[in-house]
Design a protein around this motif. Sequence first.
Motif, mmCIF file in Angstrom:
data_model
loop_
_atom_site.group_PDB
_atom_site.id
_atom_site.type_symbol
_atom_site.label_atom_id
_atom_site.label_comp_id
_atom_site.label_asym_id
_atom_site.label_seq_id
_atom_site.Cartn_x
_atom_site.Cartn_y
_atom_site.Cartn_z
ATOM 1 N N MET A 1 36.418 33.732 62.984
ATOM 2 C CA MET A 1 35.400 33.026 63.777
ATOM 3 C C MET A 1 35.425 33.475 65.235
ATOM 4 O O MET A 1 36.471 33.448 65.881
ATOM 5 C CB MET A 1 35.609 31.516 63.685
ATOM 6 N N PRO B 1 29.716 25.549 66.785
ATOM 7 C CA PRO B 1 29.570 24.967 68.126
ATOM 8 C C PRO B 1 28.578 25.724 69.006
ATOM 9 O O PRO B 1 28.532 26.959 68.986
ATOM 10 C CB PRO B 1 30.985 25.065 68.709
ATOM 11 N N ASP B 2 27.819 24.961 69.775
ATOM 12 C CA ASP B 2 26.822 25.567 70.660
ATOM 13 C C ASP B 2 27.452 26.566 71.620
ATOM 14 O O ASP B 2 26.877 27.590 71.936
ATOM 15 C CB ASP B 2 26.093 24.469 71.454
ATOM 16 N N MET B 3 28.661 26.219 72.076
ATOM 17 C CA MET B 3 29.266 27.126 73.060
ATOM 18 C C MET B 3 29.806 28.410 72.423
ATOM 19 O O MET B 3 30.263 29.301 73.124
ATOM 20 C CB MET B 3 30.349 26.416 73.877
ATOM 21 N N MET B 4 29.710 28.501 71.091
ATOM 22 C CA MET B 4 30.058 29.764 70.426
ATOM 23 C C MET B 4 28.805 30.417 69.839
ATOM 24 O O MET B 4 28.892 31.291 68.987
ATOM 25 C CB MET B 4 31.088 29.511 69.326
#
Lengths: 349, 241
Positions: free
Chosen positions: B221, B141-144
């Motif tokens: 993760m 995910p982009d937010m990660m």
Amino acid sequence: MRIHRKIILCSVGIVGLIMTAISCKKEPAPSTPPPDPGYKLTPYNIVAPAHFPQMHIPEDNKPYVERIELGRMLYYDNILSNDGRACASCHFQSYGFTVPNMVNDMPVLPHVNLAWHGKFMWDGSKTGTLEDVMLFETKEFFATDLEKMNASEKYRDLFKKYYGVDYITHHDIAYALAQFTRSMISKDTKYDRYMSGKEQLTYNEEMGMRIFFSEKGDCFHCHTAMITTDGEMHNTGLDSIYTKEMDKGYFNVTGDPKDLGRFRTPNLRNVALRKNFMHDGRFKTLEEVIDFYDHSVKRVSNVDPIMTKEGKENGLRLTIVEKQQLVAFLNTLTDQTYITDTSFSKPTY
Amino acid sequence: MKNKIVLLALAAFAITSCRKEKENIIPGPTNGDVTVSVVYNVGGKQLLFDSIMYTNAAGNKFSVTKVHYYLSRFRFYSGGQVKYSSDTIIYVDAQKNMQFGFTGLPASTYDSVSFHIGLDEAQNISNSLPATIENVNMGWPDMMGGGYHFLKLEGHWEDTSGTLGYAMHIGNNGFMVRAGAKKSFTVTGGKTLNLKMNMDINEWFANPHTYNLATDGVYSMGNALLMKKLSENGGDVFTIE
């Protein structure tokens, strides 16, 4: 006389070999015939949403405007069945091509972005292309009466014109239905527009998206970005005892105990329009679904490892506000364009 | 007349022998191909999915349900020099028979191979890989941080309270695994050599760091410390046969 017989035998042998060769070549798959000579089909360009996986379109069923229209006509026509039902009887556009009620004790999976599926039905019991699953629908599910279909002057003419066939078969019907269902693409949700920089999310929607796409909610491993399903089978810890046959899920297909309780990840586009959730409709609201993932996941031996990870053995432990934010994000997956697009609606002609 | 015949015969012989001489100096193919099969074991035992029958260095009893990863930046060495390189990115799902190959390797004897498990910074950009279903499902995910999962190693393990899941996921720049193995092999021009890469799953949990699911954590993760441990352990998960 003997020589003559030998020639005949030889000829029969050669003809036999040629016949065998021809029949062997033809056997693998019935190909779609070209349209009626003199009729020119209009190629249709399927535009997939950004960042979606590549779509597989069989070589022998390339999209054409006319064939898609024919498929749409069939989709809404109860000529497909022998009891008055059409595909559209259980797939209402206004609900994202599902229905608010249960059918055979199961929620009806929505028809949306089916072109990217490899497994169909809750338990993944049908696999292959859209042509394969539509062949099941017409031949087995509806048991379409071919005599009735061929008695229809309208369909006889259209199939003759678009597919060049004199007698309509289940294969022809399946191919036309696949043309239409492949064109049924949702790509204009608020989430899509946000991802392409065209629209902002509200604060709560944004926070909900962060929960969805981070370790907090960890929805994204199965509900992949954009397409919102990984297309795989998962046991999400709904049951520890499989009381109903239907609860066994993929096990009913494979017979493998590790597949007990595994179901295909549903597509979340238009999820807020649905009235029944999970394979048996046990939850009636998105809040109930989130509550389940929040603190009711069963620790069965084959539950997906993602579901019982560290810190989440006892659930997500979301606050009331976080749950509301998650629902707010799920609401951004409603595609008003998809549910009102007249090219998916019942034909008026 | 006889003389003419002898002369003609000699000329023909000369032409033939010249041709033969030319044929003798035509070099053979200078490049060969390599196909690679990937196989798996857990501490020497054959990998069987979904069965809690393995024990890692920390003593955790565990099973494996999923092994998905990328291989990239292959380099083939001879005498410490890179003789062949490939920047192809290869997605691997251990539950599917996996074979891939390299073409046009200079005919030579090689002594080692290096590669990455995962993607380097230039490659690890969201939506940069072809949009296959596999690549989309490997998205990080982009937010990660965006990009892709380099590795998804998942399964179940037994702790004192029962069976739990574990998910060793690696992603984000800086945690790509630099892996490799020594192996002497010869690529012959015009021929295909078959190599076997063997991943020992237990090596993800050992060397140099003993990874204990009970105390280190079962989900990596987004946890830089755990991803670093796994990344460093991953350097020797493969041997080449």
